[in-house]
Every structure is written in C-alpha cells, then in structure tokens.
Design an enzyme around this catalytic site. Structure first.
Site, PDB file in Angstrom:
ATOM      1  N   ASP A  23      19.012   5.110   2.338  1.00 48.06           N
ATOM      2  CA  ASP A  23      19.544   3.915   1.877  1.00 48.06           C
ATOM      3  C   ASP A  23      20.673   3.932   1.036  1.00 48.06           C
ATOM      4  O   ASP A  23      21.712   3.052   1.220  1.00 48.06           O
ATOM      5  CB  ASP A  23      18.299   3.271   0.856  1.00 48.06           C
ATOM      6  CG  ASP A  23      17.721   4.039  -0.250  1.00 48.06           C
ATOM      7  OD1 ASP A  23      18.272   5.045  -0.461  1.00 48.06           O
ATOM      8  OD2 ASP A  23      16.966   3.296  -1.017  1.00 48.06           O
ATOM      9  N   GLY A  45       5.396   7.951 -11.405  1.00 47.83           N
ATOM     10  CA  GLY A  45       6.088   9.534 -10.944  1.00 47.83           C
ATOM     11  C   GLY A  45       5.498   9.893  -9.729  1.00 47.83           C
ATOM     12  O   GLY A  45       5.524  10.951  -9.568  1.00 47.83           O
ATOM     13  N   LEU A  75       5.826   6.130  -5.488  1.00 46.81           N
ATOM     14  CA  LEU A  75       5.385   5.103  -4.853  1.00 46.81           C
ATOM     15  C   LEU A  75       6.061   3.749  -5.462  1.00 46.81           C
ATOM     16  O   LEU A  75       5.699   2.618  -5.291  1.00 46.81           O
ATOM     17  CB  LEU A  75       3.814   4.936  -4.877  1.00 46.81           C
ATOM     18  CG  LEU A  75       3.026   5.996  -4.303  1.00 46.81           C
ATOM     19  CD1 LEU A  75       1.440   5.644  -4.612  1.00 46.81           C
ATOM     20  CD2 LEU A  75       3.405   5.987  -2.647  1.00 46.81           C
ATOM     21  N   SER A  76       7.040   3.875  -6.160  1.00 48.20           N
ATOM     22  CA  SER A  76       8.144   2.962  -6.471  1.00 48.20           C
ATOM     23  C   SER A  76       7.526   1.900  -7.351  1.00 48.20           C
ATOM     24  O   SER A  76       7.636   0.741  -7.514  1.00 48.20           O
ATOM     25  CB  SER A  76       8.548   2.125  -5.493  1.00 48.20           C
ATOM     26  OG  SER A  76       9.532   1.745  -5.415  1.00 48.20           O
ATOM     27  N   ASP A 108      13.745   0.413  -2.175  1.00 49.87           N
ATOM     28  CA  ASP A 108      12.231  -0.140  -3.114  1.00 49.87           C
ATOM     29  C   ASP A 108      12.358  -1.426  -3.605  1.00 49.87           C
ATOM     30  O   ASP A 108      11.156  -2.119  -3.528  1.00 49.87           O
ATOM     31  CB  ASP A 108      12.221   1.070  -4.403  1.00 49.87           C
ATOM     32  CG  ASP A 108      12.371   2.329  -3.929  1.00 49.87           C
ATOM     33  OD1 ASP A 108      12.223   2.635  -2.786  1.00 49.87           O
ATOM     34  OD2 ASP A 108      12.606   3.234  -4.849  1.00 49.87           O
TER      35      ASP A 108
END
Ligand code: GLA
Length: 407
Positions: free
Chosen positions: A60, A145, A148-149, A195
């Site tokens: 990204d 942490g 998984l954003s 994200d």
C-alpha cells in the site's frame, strides 16, 4: 444503528471456532459506562471494524494493490457534544482516561490509544473541520497488536463520531485519508492507506480491492458461503506494535530501491528493469523490490481467482505471498513460519500466510468448515506445544465498514 448487522453477524457466527464477544452486550456496557462517566446520555455511537488482509502486504505504501476484508470485530465509540473546546475520553477496556483542549492537542510519547484519538482530532482540525468539544467512551474487541488493524478501527470510529457530532458530511474516503494522516503525522507510524480504507469503506461479504495510487476501490464478492469456507485468523501470541518494529525502515528501503530504479515507487518497476538494475542494486533492496513487484501481481491474480470462485489458486497465491514476505521482505518470524507450515500440511486448509505488517501478529487461513476441528488439532495444538505460546484463533466474518447512528 448497526444493530441489525450485529444481530445477523452474531447469528451467523454461532458455530465453529471461538469468536466474537457479543457486541449487543458490549454496546449496553458502553452506553452505561458513558452515562456513569459523564452523567448524561451519549448522542450517538460510531463503530468501525478491524480487517484481515487476504493478500497485498507492504504494497500500500508503494502505491500498489491490496485485498483486505473488514471483519466482525469492531471498535465502538459513544459520543456526545462536550463543553466548549474541551475533550474528555474514557477508554473503557483499560479504565484509562484522557483530557485535553482543542487549542492544545499535544503529542504524547508512547501514548498508545491516546495518540490515535488525539491524532484524529488534530487531523480533522488541521483539515479545517470545525470540531466541537466532546465526551467520548470507547470499547472494542479487535485483538490488539495482532495485525488486525485495531488502531485504524479506533481512528475511523473516532473520526466518524466526531464528524457526525459536528453535523458535517465527510465522504468516507476523505475520512479514511484524514485518519491515515493522524497515524502518519501524529502517531508517527508511516503506514499506508489499506487499514483506514478497509475500516471506512468495506461492504459485507466482499473483499476490498484497492489501487493505493489512484485510491480506486472495487468490491470483490467472497465465495465463502457457497464454498463452505471460513477465513480464520490465528494470533501467534507474539505481539507487535508498528512503532517498535522495522516497519518504517522497510518503507525507507522501498523508497531507496525506487530511487535506484529511477521510478516514483517500486510498483512502477517491472522484471526487466529490476534485472537490468541488479548489478548495481544492493541485494537487500533488490529483494525488497522483488517482493513488491511480485506481490502486486499476486493481488491481481487473487482478485481474479475470487471472481471465478477459484479458491485453490487463491490458496497457492497466499503461500507464495508468505514465502516472499519471509525470504525477500524479511518481515516474518519463526512463530509465523511455524503456524503457516503447520497449516500448509493440514488437510482442508486451502491457503495460509502471515497477514498485516508481520514481525508477529496473525496468520490468515482459508479453511474448509468441515476441517475446523482438524485445524485446531493439527495447527494450534502443535504450535502451542512447540512454542509454549498461547495461539488463539478467530473465524472472521466479512463485515461492513463504519456505521454511525443515534442512540
Ligand atoms: C500495516 C499498515 C498497513 C500496511 C500493512 C502491511 O498494517 O498499517 O498500511 O502497510 O502493515 O501490508
């Protein structure tokens, strides 16, 4: 708001691996904590999901391609207009608080959740959005942490709540861009846009194919129901925080490689250019660039394979992505490698790879529902035995992006 979505999602997730906390219960808990803390009713609740990235890692911020899926784990923010330009924030899950005025939004060193909340206020103000003072209470069930954003979910939920309180219509895409700004320029993590886009723009049952240069998004239907397949996240139990990892260093290396290749970003280079530059390009930069170029190609192929409901090809692409992240981009860990190797050799697993930035966190696994208990037995148990770490797994239901509604 969102209640129907939550109820549907709860109805669907009752089987298989241990998964969601009951959000309706946590919603109640959030509202009552707000009332207790601030002595009045919240006006609205904004809720934004975490995401699991199917494929397209470290592309990204190189203007490349990504294919994330928003998941049914969220951060929820209850909010009411506050007193003048004063902000009060309760982080329910930590029983921690923050207070500041809009005229002096200072950065906090290692501020954790506070940096993200403050950063969103800062970015909105800096963009000229007049944000009033507010009271906020925050809760969530996105594992932290774990890659998984959770931070983007927090940013987008806070931004959604604040813009709704101010009565402003901000396009979801712009909201996501402001949240990235908060993360890059306030919290100090040079992340890309994946994200925040996933948290703001996702649609249920679809992956989000994002071209991170043009910022165009395409929704790609996920054939999970017809194929009886689950997306399973496995948390390696090795926590990572991007601020502490060589994430920013990878970003610098990619910029350096692009300079060598005389392109704006590594995504603009092709195999011929890379081969021609090889004699002068430091080996490390060569491998970083090779990952990005090959990963972009895999993302395109992965989106195509989803469109054809060809999960076997998708599985092979996930494996190739992991190998490239492990060998060329060097963001895997022995624990993540072990988790995917166990998964690759388990019957009923279609594909597996590390997801998110790496350096710890989660793997993403495509698993036939009929094989879920075998997955526990043949992946989680041996992993726990061999590492002494307590891996947790979550079946992730593809969910919608930000929702905001009145209480
Ligand atoms: C983190 C960042 C994203 C992306 C991934 C790696 O999740 O927040 O922008 O760079 O790492 O793909």
């Amino acid at each position: 708001m969102g209640v129907l979505r939550l109820a549907q999602s709860l109805a669907r997730v009752g089987r298989g691996l241990p998964i969601l906390a009951a959000m309706s219960a946590s919603r109640e808990r959030l509202l009552s904590a707000f009332r207790k803390e601030f002595g009045r009713q919240p006006a609205l609740v904004a809720e934004a999901p975490g995401r699991i990235n199917l494929i397209g890692e470290h592309t990204d911020y190189n203007d490349g391609l990504v294919l994330p899926v928003a998941i049914d784990r969220t951060v929820a923010v209850a909010a009411a207009p506050g007193d003048g330009r004063y902000l009060r924030v309760l982080a329910l899950d930590y029983n921690e608080r923050d207070e500041f005025t809009l005229d002096d939004i200072a950065c906090i060193r290692n501020g954790g959740w506070r940096s993200y909340v403050r950063g969103v206020f800062w970015a909105l103000q800096d963009a000229g959005c007049e944000i009033p003072g507010a009271d906020l209470a925050i809760t969530g069930d996105v594992p932290q942490g774990a890659g998984l954003s959770s931070s983007a979910a927090l940013e987008v939920a806070v931004a959604g709540a604040l813009t709704a309180l101010s009565g402003r219509e901000v396009a979801r895409r712009d909201l996501a861009l402001l949240c990235r700004r908060a993360e890059n320029d306030f919290a100090g993590v040079q992340s890309g846009i994946m994200d925040q886009f996933a948290a703001a723009l996702s649609q249920p049952a679809q992956a989000l194919f994002i071209d991170c240069r043009s910022l165009e998004v395409e929704y790609v239907p996920l054939p999970l129901e017809q194929e009886a397949v689950d997306i399973v996240a496995v948390d390696s139990g090795v926590a990572r925080r991007l601020g502490d990892t060589p994430y920013n260093e990878r970003r610098r290396e990619c910029a350096e490689a692009a300079k060598f290749l005389a392109v704006a970003s590594v995504t603009d280079a092709n195999w011929e250019m890379l081969a021609a530059a090889r004699p002068s390009l430091p080996e490390r930069l060569f491998r970083r660039a090779r990952h990005v170029i090959s990963e972009n190609k895999r993302v395109r192929e992965a989106a195509d394979s989803l469109r054809r409901a060809d999960l076997t090809t998708l599985g092979a692409l996930l494996r190739a992505s992991h190998e490239s992240l492990r060998d060329d981009f060097e963001v895997s860990t022995p624990e993540l490698d072990l988790l995917v190797e166990l998964a690759w050799s388990t019957e009923g697993v279609i594909g597996a790879r590390l997801t998110g930035a790496g350096f710890g966190g989660c793997t993403v696994n495509l698993v036939h529902r009929a094989a879920l208990s075998r997955f526990d037995r043949d992946v989680l148990l041996p992993y726990r035995e061999q590492t002494g770490l307590s891996a947790a797994s979550y079946a992730c239901r593809p969910a919608a992006g930000l929702t905001v509604g009145h209480v």
